[in-house]
Design an enzyme around this catalytic site. Structure first.
Site, PDB file in Angstrom:
ATOM      1  N   THR A  46     -41.343  -6.636  29.807  1.00 20.23           N
ATOM      2  CA  THR A  46     -40.160  -7.459  29.548  1.00 20.23           C
ATOM      3  C   THR A  46     -40.494  -8.631  28.633  1.00 20.23           C
ATOM      4  O   THR A  46     -39.705  -8.999  27.751  1.00 20.23           O
ATOM      5  CB  THR A  46     -39.585  -7.997  30.868  1.00 20.23           C
ATOM      6  N   THR A  47     -41.674  -9.218  28.827  1.00 19.59           N
ATOM      7  CA  THR A  47     -42.097 -10.371  28.032  1.00 19.59           C
ATOM      8  C   THR A  47     -42.211 -10.038  26.553  1.00 19.59           C
ATOM      9  O   THR A  47     -42.147 -10.927  25.704  1.00 19.59           O
ATOM     10  CB  THR A  47     -43.430 -10.908  28.581  1.00 19.59           C
ATOM     11  N   TYR A 109     -29.284  -2.657  36.326  1.00 20.66           N
ATOM     12  CA  TYR A 109     -27.845  -2.508  36.038  1.00 20.66           C
ATOM     13  C   TYR A 109     -27.154  -1.466  36.919  1.00 20.66           C
ATOM     14  O   TYR A 109     -26.116  -1.723  37.491  1.00 20.66           O
ATOM     15  CB  TYR A 109     -27.610  -2.182  34.553  1.00 20.66           C
ATOM     16  N   TYR A 135     -42.765  -1.497  39.368  1.00 21.91           N
ATOM     17  CA  TYR A 135     -42.467  -2.883  39.001  1.00 21.91           C
ATOM     18  C   TYR A 135     -41.164  -3.279  39.679  1.00 21.91           C
ATOM     19  O   TYR A 135     -40.101  -2.741  39.365  1.00 21.91           O
ATOM     20  CB  TYR A 135     -42.372  -2.997  37.477  1.00 21.91           C
ATOM     21  N   ARG A 140     -34.167  -9.545  37.638  1.00 20.97           N
ATOM     22  CA  ARG A 140     -33.720  -8.885  36.413  1.00 20.97           C
ATOM     23  C   ARG A 140     -32.956  -7.590  36.685  1.00 20.97           C
ATOM     24  O   ARG A 140     -32.122  -7.182  35.869  1.00 20.97           O
ATOM     25  CB  ARG A 140     -34.918  -8.579  35.500  1.00 20.97           C
ATOM     26  N   LYS A 164     -46.370  -3.989  40.708  1.00 19.46           N
ATOM     27  CA  LYS A 164     -46.223  -5.362  40.227  1.00 19.46           C
ATOM     28  C   LYS A 164     -45.048  -5.933  41.004  1.00 19.46           C
ATOM     29  O   LYS A 164     -43.894  -5.572  40.783  1.00 19.46           O
ATOM     30  CB  LYS A 164     -45.960  -5.406  38.724  1.00 19.46           C
ATOM     31  N   ILE A 206     -50.146  -9.610  36.974  1.00 19.24           N
ATOM     32  CA  ILE A 206     -49.751  -9.365  35.587  1.00 19.24           C
ATOM     33  C   ILE A 206     -48.983 -10.603  35.177  1.00 19.24           C
ATOM     34  O   ILE A 206     -47.881 -10.855  35.656  1.00 19.24           O
ATOM     35  CB  ILE A 206     -48.928  -8.080  35.433  1.00 19.24           C
TER      36      ILE A 206
END
Length: 293
Positions: A46-47, A109, A135, A140, A164, A206
């Site tokens: 995402t980063t 979503y 993850y 998010r 994660k 992470i």
């Protein structure tokens, strides 16, 4: 998966002021992280603002990281989304020879049930040619992958090797540590509670801030893994204000400001993200200035 113990960093995608990818800056970031002592690199998380990159740009970033790394550190590739069939197809047709594992986010979503999340990762585990890191990031995705679902996946699929965990909930992380199979790794996805998770039995982190302060942050995690608590917390409290600041106006706007202050990369992000405001930029610049020895 001993190679995933310690500090991995979720690499940003640096942009020039015209919003094109800055390859030279990306090379500097990779080398800065490696020279700082991190244990592995995570590409296309995402980063990396991967949601705003074209397929060609993603391939450019991946190739640049592989070529710059030159086999020095293990690499993890972000492969996830909310279209299960598309991810499965990508896993069946892609070349993952340069990577130690994939990092796959819980579907966003769509807001699936726990059974939907399980079936999603079942399909990914069955298709993936390399180990899978789950993850969980409810902030998010709008859905929390519960410990029971994580443990079920870990027990059912040998190639589901880690999670994660970024729910920001230490108790939830501890439940997974307590009940997961012996070799399953719980990796913090939250910089602020990475050390407490490590001290509770987690495998590391992470990290976002780890690429801006790789020497300090990776050493803190190693101290935690070796149960040198007092020494580790000195670094935790030194970095805690900066950790708060880099997420204050969104990720990766904050860490990109750190890179600008370090002279490594511009602070440019792509819409719908915007750069940090002047007040936060000044505070981050001051922190970086005071931290350089």
């Amino acid at each position: 998966m001993q190679s995933l113990i310690g500090t991995g960093v979720a690499l940003v995608t640096p942009f020039k002021k015209d919003f094109s990818i800055d390859i030279e800056a990306l090379q500097r970031i990779v080398n800065f992280s490696i020279d700082g002592g991190v244990e592995y690199l995570v590409v296309m998380g995402t980063t990396a603002e991967n949601a705003t990159l074209t397929q060609a740009e993603k391939e450019l970033v991946i190739t640049t990281v592989i070529n710059t790394n030159k086999g020095r550190l293990p690499l993890v590739l972000g492969v996830g989304g909310n279209n299960t069939m598309q991810i499965v197809e990508e896993l069946k047709t892609g070349d993952f020879s340069a990577f130690e594992a994939i990092l796959s986010v819980s579907p966003y979503y769509n807001k699936p049930t726990q059974e939907g999340i399980y079936q999603h990762f079942k399909a990914i585990a069955e298709a993936s040619p390399i180990p899978v890191i789950l993850y969980n990031v409810p902030g998010r995705t709008s859905s929390n992958m519960l410990p029971s679902t994580v443990i079920r996946l870990a027990n059912d699929f040998k190639n589901v090797v880690a999670i994660k965990e970024a729910a920001g909930d230490l108790i939830q992380a501890m439940q997974i540590i307590k009940n997961a199979p012996k070799d399953f790794l719980v990796i913090s996805g939250d910089d602020m509670i990475a050390l407490p998770i490590v001290l509770a039995g987690g495998a590391g982190v992470i990290s976002v801030i780890g690429q801006g302060f790789p020497k300090e942050f990776s050493e803190m995690i190693r101290l935690g893994l070796n149960k040198k608590v007092n020494e580790a917390f000195k670094t935790q409290y030194f970095l805690s204000d900066c950790i708060d600041m880099i997420f204050e106006q969104g990720n990766p706007a904050g860490i990109k400001q750190v890179f600008q202050a370090l002279g490594i990369a511009e602070n440019t992000v792509r819409l719908p993200l915007v750069s940090v405001d002047d007040s936060l930029a000044n505070r981050l610049n001051e922190f970086v200035k005071n931290s350089i020895k």
